[in-house]
Design a protein around this motif. Sequence first.
Motif, PDB file in Angstrom:
ATOM      1  N   ILE A  51      47.102  34.224  47.958  1.00  0.00           N
ATOM      2  CA  ILE A  51      46.445  33.877  46.750  1.00  0.00           C
ATOM      3  C   ILE A  51      47.332  34.746  45.672  1.00  0.00           C
ATOM      4  O   ILE A  51      47.213  35.803  45.763  1.00  0.00           O
ATOM      5  CB  ILE A  51      45.070  33.859  46.480  1.00  0.00           C
ATOM      6  CG1 ILE A  51      44.141  33.218  47.672  1.00  0.00           C
ATOM      7  CG2 ILE A  51      44.702  33.711  45.118  1.00  0.00           C
ATOM      8  CD1 ILE A  51      42.775  33.322  47.281  1.00  0.00           C
ATOM      9  N   ILE A  52      47.982  34.053  44.866  1.00  0.00           N
ATOM     10  CA  ILE A  52      48.699  34.801  43.624  1.00  0.00           C
ATOM     11  C   ILE A  52      47.961  34.434  42.425  1.00  0.00           C
ATOM     12  O   ILE A  52      47.934  33.450  42.029  1.00  0.00           O
ATOM     13  CB  ILE A  52      50.163  34.456  43.607  1.00  0.00           C
ATOM     14  CG1 ILE A  52      50.813  34.586  45.025  1.00  0.00           C
ATOM     15  CG2 ILE A  52      50.846  35.293  42.585  1.00  0.00           C
ATOM     16  CD1 ILE A  52      52.272  34.149  45.224  1.00  0.00           C
ATOM     17  N   ASP A  53      47.814  35.469  41.633  1.00  0.00           N
ATOM     18  CA  ASP A  53      47.119  35.077  40.360  1.00  0.00           C
ATOM     19  C   ASP A  53      47.890  35.731  39.241  1.00  0.00           C
ATOM     20  O   ASP A  53      47.873  37.205  39.024  1.00  0.00           O
ATOM     21  CB  ASP A  53      45.685  35.903  40.358  1.00  0.00           C
ATOM     22  CG  ASP A  53      44.866  35.559  39.325  1.00  0.00           C
ATOM     23  OD1 ASP A  53      45.265  35.176  38.005  1.00  0.00           O
ATOM     24  OD2 ASP A  53      43.678  35.559  39.357  1.00  0.00           O
ATOM     25  N   PHE A  54      48.580  35.115  38.352  1.00  0.00           N
ATOM     26  CA  PHE A  54      49.185  35.742  37.203  1.00  0.00           C
ATOM     27  C   PHE A  54      48.793  35.389  36.018  1.00  0.00           C
ATOM     28  O   PHE A  54      49.293  35.534  34.877  1.00  0.00           O
ATOM     29  CB  PHE A  54      50.659  35.259  37.370  1.00  0.00           C
ATOM     30  CG  PHE A  54      51.337  33.878  36.986  1.00  0.00           C
ATOM     31  CD1 PHE A  54      50.816  32.960  36.031  1.00  0.00           C
ATOM     32  CD2 PHE A  54      52.176  33.130  37.991  1.00  0.00           C
ATOM     33  CE1 PHE A  54      51.092  31.722  35.750  1.00  0.00           C
ATOM     34  CE2 PHE A  54      52.678  32.077  37.781  1.00  0.00           C
ATOM     35  CZ  PHE A  54      52.215  31.107  36.744  1.00  0.00           C
ATOM     36  N   ASP A  55      47.511  35.016  35.724  1.00  0.00           N
ATOM     37  CA  ASP A  55      46.564  34.945  34.545  1.00  0.00           C
ATOM     38  C   ASP A  55      46.533  36.411  34.149  1.00  0.00           C
ATOM     39  O   ASP A  55      46.596  37.285  34.810  1.00  0.00           O
ATOM     40  CB  ASP A  55      45.274  34.305  34.849  1.00  0.00           C
ATOM     41  CG  ASP A  55      44.542  34.331  33.771  1.00  0.00           C
ATOM     42  OD1 ASP A  55      44.237  33.078  33.026  1.00  0.00           O
ATOM     43  OD2 ASP A  55      43.933  35.204  32.969  1.00  0.00           O
ATOM     44  N   VAL A  56      46.554  36.548  32.713  1.00  0.00           N
ATOM     45  CA  VAL A  56      46.723  37.776  32.186  1.00  0.00           C
ATOM     46  C   VAL A  56      45.334  38.512  32.454  1.00  0.00           C
ATOM     47  O   VAL A  56      45.494  39.945  32.457  1.00  0.00           O
ATOM     48  CB  VAL A  56      46.992  37.819  30.749  1.00  0.00           C
ATOM     49  CG1 VAL A  56      45.639  37.693  29.927  1.00  0.00           C
ATOM     50  CG2 VAL A  56      47.805  38.959  30.254  1.00  0.00           C
ATOM     51  N   HIS A  57      44.473  38.211  32.784  1.00  0.00           N
ATOM     52  CA  HIS A  57      43.166  38.728  33.196  1.00  0.00           C
ATOM     53  C   HIS A  57      43.020  38.863  34.712  1.00  0.00           C
ATOM     54  O   HIS A  57      43.214  37.966  35.363  1.00  0.00           O
ATOM     55  CB  HIS A  57      41.951  37.905  32.534  1.00  0.00           C
ATOM     56  CG  HIS A  57      42.045  37.822  31.231  1.00  0.00           C
ATOM     57  ND1 HIS A  57      42.325  36.556  30.501  1.00  0.00           N
ATOM     58  CD2 HIS A  57      42.031  38.677  30.229  1.00  0.00           C
ATOM     59  CE1 HIS A  57      42.430  36.818  29.080  1.00  0.00           C
ATOM     60  NE2 HIS A  57      42.010  37.905  28.928  1.00  0.00           N
ATOM     61  N   HIS A  58      42.517  39.905  35.006  1.00  0.00           N
ATOM     62  CA  HIS A  58      42.380  40.096  36.512  1.00  0.00           C
ATOM     63  C   HIS A  58      41.318  39.149  37.106  1.00  0.00           C
ATOM     64  O   HIS A  58      40.375  38.912  36.641  1.00  0.00           O
ATOM     65  CB  HIS A  58      41.877  41.444  36.964  1.00  0.00           C
ATOM     66  CG  HIS A  58      41.512  41.788  38.441  1.00  0.00           C
ATOM     67  ND1 HIS A  58      40.329  42.062  38.780  1.00  0.00           N
ATOM     68  CD2 HIS A  58      42.392  41.667  39.456  1.00  0.00           C
ATOM     69  CE1 HIS A  58      40.480  42.317  39.956  1.00  0.00           C
ATOM     70  NE2 HIS A  58      41.620  41.941  40.424  1.00  0.00           N
ATOM     71  N   GLY A  59      41.512  38.476  38.285  1.00  0.00           N
ATOM     72  CA  GLY A  59      40.608  37.677  38.944  1.00  0.00           C
ATOM     73  C   GLY A  59      39.437  38.395  39.636  1.00  0.00           C
ATOM     74  O   GLY A  59      39.344  38.444  41.133  1.00  0.00           O
TER      75      GLY A  59
END
Lengths: 316, 225
Positions: free
Chosen positions: A160-168
């Motif tokens: 899983i890669i998460d590049f939303d500016v907020h931490h998932g």
Amino acid sequence: MKRTGFLFDERYLLHLPFEGHPESPARLQSIHSRLAVSGVLDKLILINAEIANQRWIEAVHKIQYILRFEEACIMGFPDFDHQDNSICRDTYEIALLAVGGILRVIDEVMNGSLDNAFCAVRPPGHHAEVDTAMGFCYFNNIAIAAKYLQKKWGVGRIGIIDFDVHHGNGTQHTFEGDPTVFYYSIHEHPSFAYPGTGREFETGKGEGVGFTLNSPVLPGRGDDEYKAMILKHLVPAFDSFKPEFILLSAGFDAHESDLMSGVNLTTQGYDFLTDEILKLVDRHTGGRLVSILEGGYNLDVLPILVENHIRRLADI
Amino acid sequence: MFISGMMAKEPVTIHPDAQISEARELMQVNHIRHLPVVDGSGALVGILTDRDMRDAMPSILLDKESYEMTLAKVLTHTVREIMTKNPQTIPVYYTIEDTLMVLQKKKVGALPVVDEDGGLLGILSTRDLLASFIDVIGLGEPGTLLCILADDRQGQMKKIIDIITEEKISFGSVLVARHWDKDKRAIFPYLLTNNVMNVKKKLLEKGYELIDPMKLYLSQISQKK
């Protein structure tokens, strides 16, 4: 050109937070109309939503939480668990449609009808915890998708890669003890940005130590820092983990024009992120990638970033 | 804020005539680095710190046999012989601020808390103080930090707070840097929300400048030089 799926459903517009809330239906409308006008939409395979079976929601969330959420919507409460999480009577059903649509997309990718896909869903999911709604999120779409890949399709290793500016935070907490799901997130440093988690020393728990990786970015650092972190952290980690499927929490709120954050990523910076992720997908998953919309609140820029992202996925 | 709520109450203690072996076990089992030494009448006569213990222990550079032999001897001595006498204490009515200043001035790792007759009530370590600061800053709760530059005039804070309150947003904490710039103040509200877009828009409309935190960082670096 790839067979790229596009998950969208008019019903996703029916989740109506209070007037002026940034997570508004206009986000999806702006994306859809831009794709239609630019002609990109014609080159995608449209997937419609369906209601998710509750047992898949239960793979991540406690049943008491699911019932509590349904009740809050039926009762017409203005918000759920925190004032950020503004709801209407339809929110519960729309959240089920978001999950159900994503699971359908996963089936299509796994059975080979699609190469990859972008899911233009609302509400977003990566902040949702096992039993708490947070940061505009109710059901953790991507965490449920990963559980579905494991349980329904028997996929061994999921990245899983998460590049939303907020931490998932919700996604990390779901898988921090699981060595078969690698969670990587790049986001604005938690001392400045919501939700205050995702520091570099958060690297997993128990058997899952080493399968969570966080790259916090200080405010204002922009493209150079993002590029350095992706090449130094994400690429070697995934080359060694060798995921069989990659899920992406695609949040477009790190952009320099988005008031929700201060990291100053540019449009070209986003192109770089997509390109690097596609290289990983080519090397490890045989092309299998499902990208799921999280944040992104500047209505002038969000549709451009999504279009650029999808053009790369579809290779057009 | 007072320390009475954050100190460890009924702390583990030891008698001055107890053997060092007993003290060592108490510190290991309870994961503590400071052991108040209390006599039969309940009066605090000293404190045994991990530093005192290390000073008393044989060197790890000794060969195994000499080490074991010396250790066995050391462990039979009494706590009284190695403890820190007349320890710095604080009264129970002290505030966090008082305590911080004492800790900084005296350079100690923990302070026994005593009543008016010198009886031991509790102990406060730097770790307890850290935990209270994490709480005061609001670190445990999800939120967003705003960095606002405002004129150093009366009423600025009220205006900012009004804007934030209008958006129905709760505060985790507010920190103010007073000498950020001539005639300016840097104000850092920690807001318990993800939804900062509208509040930022309103602040900008009202003429406030949102500062880039990295500029603050760089200015701090140059000040230190």
